[in-house]
Design a protein around this motif. Structure first.
Motif, PDB file in Angstrom:
ATOM      1  N   TYR A  21      46.167  44.205  39.984  1.00  0.00           N
ATOM      2  CA  TYR A  21      45.225  43.272  39.392  1.00  0.00           C
ATOM      3  C   TYR A  21      43.844  43.505  39.982  1.00  0.00           C
ATOM      4  O   TYR A  21      43.684  43.602  41.197  1.00  0.00           O
ATOM      5  CB  TYR A  21      45.662  41.826  39.645  1.00  0.00           C
ATOM      6  N   ALA A  22      42.840  43.597  39.106  1.00  0.00           N
ATOM      7  CA  ALA A  22      41.475  43.801  39.560  1.00  0.00           C
ATOM      8  C   ALA A  22      40.836  42.471  39.955  1.00  0.00           C
ATOM      9  O   ALA A  22      39.952  42.432  40.788  1.00  0.00           O
ATOM     10  CB  ALA A  22      40.650  44.470  38.467  1.00  0.00           C
ATOM     11  N   ALA A  23      41.262  41.396  39.352  1.00  0.00           N
ATOM     12  CA  ALA A  23      40.696  40.078  39.625  1.00  0.00           C
ATOM     13  C   ALA A  23      41.735  39.233  40.359  1.00  0.00           C
ATOM     14  O   ALA A  23      42.935  39.407  40.175  1.00  0.00           O
ATOM     15  CB  ALA A  23      40.306  39.396  38.315  1.00  0.00           C
ATOM     16  N   PRO A  24      41.263  38.319  41.189  1.00  0.00           N
ATOM     17  CA  PRO A  24      42.234  37.460  41.886  1.00  0.00           C
ATOM     18  C   PRO A  24      42.937  36.526  40.900  1.00  0.00           C
ATOM     19  O   PRO A  24      42.402  36.171  39.857  1.00  0.00           O
ATOM     20  CB  PRO A  24      41.370  36.669  42.871  1.00  0.00           C
ATOM     21  N   GLN A  25      44.136  36.150  41.257  1.00  0.00           N
ATOM     22  CA  GLN A  25      44.899  35.232  40.423  1.00  0.00           C
ATOM     23  C   GLN A  25      44.243  33.851  40.443  1.00  0.00           C
ATOM     24  O   GLN A  25      43.841  33.372  41.507  1.00  0.00           O
ATOM     25  CB  GLN A  25      46.329  35.097  40.949  1.00  0.00           C
ATOM     26  N   PRO A  26      44.103  33.193  39.292  1.00  0.00           N
ATOM     27  CA  PRO A  26      43.526  31.849  39.283  1.00  0.00           C
ATOM     28  C   PRO A  26      44.480  30.863  39.945  1.00  0.00           C
ATOM     29  O   PRO A  26      45.692  31.086  40.010  1.00  0.00           O
ATOM     30  CB  PRO A  26      43.362  31.534  37.802  1.00  0.00           C
ATOM     31  N   GLU A  27      43.908  29.760  40.443  1.00  0.00           N
ATOM     32  CA  GLU A  27      44.738  28.746  41.073  1.00  0.00           C
ATOM     33  C   GLU A  27      45.686  28.162  40.040  1.00  0.00           C
ATOM     34  O   GLU A  27      45.299  27.905  38.911  1.00  0.00           O
ATOM     35  CB  GLU A  27      43.863  27.631  41.649  1.00  0.00           C
TER      36      GLU A  27
END
Length: 81
Positions: free
Chosen positions: A59-65
């Motif tokens: 994943y390039a972006a962090p996982q959303p809360e």
């Protein structure tokens, strides 16, 4: 019963189309020589995925809360600024 007669042409066309496709596909994809299949399998089993030059998926972006789900519709509380 006569009202169903308008379905006859579409049923005939559908059945003919199914028979035509079945006739075209009767030869299948063709058979692969046993020796060729064994060589392909051996090559796939010897392949070391760690030495592959392809990038590892991630994943390039962090996982959303994760939103807490209580099963009840509640307005989000305002955050203190």
């Amino acid at each position: 019963m006569e009202i169903l007669l308008w379905l006859v042409p579409s049923v005939v066309v559908a059945v003919l189309a199914m028979l035509w496709v079945a006739w075209l596909g009767r030869e299948g994809r063709g058979e692969v020589d046993r020796d060729v299949a064994v060589r392909r399998l051996a090559g796939a089993l010897e392949h070391d995925p760690r030495r592959s030059r392809r990038p590892v998926p991630g994943y390039a972006a962090p996982q959303p809360e994760r939103d807490r789900s209580s099963g009840i519709a509640v307005r989000p509380s305002r955050r203190a600024s």
